[in-house]
Design an enzyme around this catalytic site. Structure first.
Site, PDB file in Angstrom:
ATOM      1  N   GLU A 229     -19.466  28.547  50.778  1.00  0.00           N
ATOM      2  CA  GLU A 229     -19.128  29.600  52.077  1.00  0.00           C
ATOM      3  C   GLU A 229     -18.366  30.132  52.673  1.00  0.00           C
ATOM      4  O   GLU A 229     -18.615  28.878  54.306  1.00  0.00           O
ATOM      5  CB  GLU A 229     -21.097  28.694  53.317  1.00  0.00           C
ATOM      6  CG  GLU A 229     -21.235  29.919  53.778  1.00  0.00           C
ATOM      7  CD  GLU A 229     -21.195  30.194  55.044  1.00  0.00           C
ATOM      8  OE1 GLU A 229     -20.792  30.894  55.497  1.00  0.00           O
ATOM      9  OE2 GLU A 229     -21.361  29.441  56.135  1.00  0.00           O
ATOM     10  N   CYS A 263     -20.977  30.520  61.819  1.00  0.00           N
ATOM     11  CA  CYS A 263     -20.797  31.541  60.537  1.00  0.00           C
ATOM     12  C   CYS A 263     -21.096  33.053  60.546  1.00  0.00           C
ATOM     13  O   CYS A 263     -20.627  33.905  59.898  1.00  0.00           O
ATOM     14  CB  CYS A 263     -21.243  31.180  59.305  1.00  0.00           C
ATOM     15  SG  CYS A 263     -20.723  29.038  59.166  1.00  0.00           S
TER      16      CYS A 263
END
Length: 450
Positions: A229, A263
């Site tokens: 990720e 994020c």
């Protein structure tokens, strides 16, 4: 001489702690211990593994304020936000404690006397390398899923939040058999050693796309599985039929929460021309109201990178409506910033800024917004604000990202999964699907003797 990590308080610049970097031999020893513990942990009944994770979750909840204080000192995260991250981590651990024993398998009937069994098995040793921006919540997902499915783990917390990450992992390790969860400290050299280790079967990494590419390359060379990720450049589309003030509130929340260090923060905004003036005016007002509600960036190095993106935009013709200069005095403060007249060639539009910067581009219509939002090398998430059902349908179908949010920048049910694409990574993060990532299916064909 042992190298150390110096962690500075991003509010004052004072040293918070000094953490020794794990030596290569000690890193190898951690991997060896995890590998030797793997067969026994894999044989442990799933219900017992789940009970250990649930007990650890209770231990984490009991020291939530301690973890939040460590997080605040190391990264500047606001105390309430840090507590929220701990609560989210506890919830994630409990979710995997409940789901782990139920993780799927199935049988296939061949002939009358033959059966094929498909059984999930742990992959072995998982190296977990986590980020600093939400160190408990992020680690809880990867550690919880790996451990409850019978893997052993070597965990390297981010060098920007080593105390928070280590304290959290130690709480889990205390509830597990010896060797099942090993903890190492360090920078990218330690992460590289874990990624290249032959006895590591899975590398799960949350961090920069550059580091993710190196890890993927190392894993590909030796056949290890990789979960990545690696951030994103998330777009927000503001359609012509929404209330500009409400849309500005959503944009501010997405761009400024946790000083833009999430994020799935809003990185670039496309607003339809007919409401653009009202929207950017309201967004500038939102920036002013957020100025006293955000903490510093994680360190001065990161602040300088954020400001370099803003300076690049201004040089290329962007206009600053709010913020735009580092805060005065000590620390790594950067104000909520609104930029208009942004163009695709600017870093604030093409790269992840990861700071409290709302970069706005005005477009003639929704179709243009959708086309430009889709034209990006990242593929983590995107948000669309619209009252038009057809536009919403077209958006979620066509945006090449793992998650599309309609009319809520941080929406999503608890336990939901995410699957980044392209430069944002690969593999599921969170949700029941992460249990699948941490296991491999074995097929057993069972027939009677002739």
């Amino acid at each position: 001489m042992t190298k150390v990590i110096n962690v500075l308080d991003p509010r004052t610049g004072d040293r918070v702690t000094q953490v020794p970097i794990t030596e290569p031999a000690d890193c190898d020893e951690a991997i060896r211990r995890a590998a030797e513990a793997a067969p026994g942990w894999a044989r442990t009944p799933p219900a017992e593994r789940a009970a250990a994770i649930a007990a650890a979750a209770a231990d984490v909840r009991a020291v939530a304020r301690e973890l939040a204080e460590l997080n605040e000192r190391e990264t500047g995260k606001l105390r309430d936000d840090a507590l929220g991250g701990v609560d989210a981590g506890v919830g994630t651990l409990m979710q995997y404690a409940q789901l782990g024993p139920l993780h799927r398998g199935r049988g296939l009937q061949g002939g009358w006397s033959a059966t094929d069994l498909m059984v999930p098995q742990p992959r072995g040793v998982v190296a977990v390398l986590t980020s600093w921006n939400d160190p408990v919540a992020v680690a809880a997902g990867l550690l919880g899923a790996a451990l409850v499915t019978g893997n052993t783990v070597v965990h390297k917390p981010s060098e920007r939040s080593p105390q928070t990450g280590r304290r959290f992992a130690e709480l889990l390790a205390a509830r597990l058999p010896d060797g099942v969860l090993q903890i190492v400290d360090g920078d990218e050299t330690v992460g590289t050693r874990l990624a290249e280790a032959e006895r590591v079967d899975v590398v799960a990494h949350v961090g920069s796309s550059a580091a993710g590419r190196d890890i993927a390359r190392a894993c590909a060379e030796r056949g290890a599985k990789v979960l990545l990720e690696n951030g994103g450049n998330d777009a927000l589309i503001v359609d012509a039929d929404v209330d500009p003030a409400w849309a500005a509130g959503q944009a501010a929340l997405g761009a400024f929460a946790n000083a833009g260090q999430i994020c799935v923060s809003v990185e670039r905004i496309y607003v339809v021309q007919s409401i653009a003036d009202a929207f950017v005016g309201a967004l500038a007002g939102e920036a002013a109201s957020w100025a006293e509600r955000i903490g510093p960036l994680v360190d001065e190095r990161h602040r300088d990178q954020v400001h370099a993106h803003v300076e690049d935009a201004v040089r290329r013709g962007a206009h600053v409506l709010a913020g735009g200069e580092p805060g005065p005095g000590p620390g790594a403060f950067y104000p909520p910033t609104v930029l208009t007249d942004c163009t695709p060639d600017m870093l604030v539009m093409s790269e992840e800024t990861f700071g409290p910067v709302a970069a706005v581009r005005m477009v003639p219509d929704f179709a243009s917004a959708l086309a430009e939002a889709a034209d990006d090398r990242y593929g983590l998430a995107a948000t669309v604000l619209t009252a038009d059902m057809a536009h919403a349908q077209e958006a979620w179908h066509s945006l090449p990202v793992g998650t599309v949010k309609i009319n809520n920048v941080f929406g999503g049910a608890p336990g939901g999964a995410s699957q980044p694409r392209r430069a944002s990574g690969t593999g599921f993060g969170f949700g029941p699907e992460l249990l699948d990532e941490m296991t491999t299916m074995k097929v057993v064909h069972w027939s009677p003797p002739a």
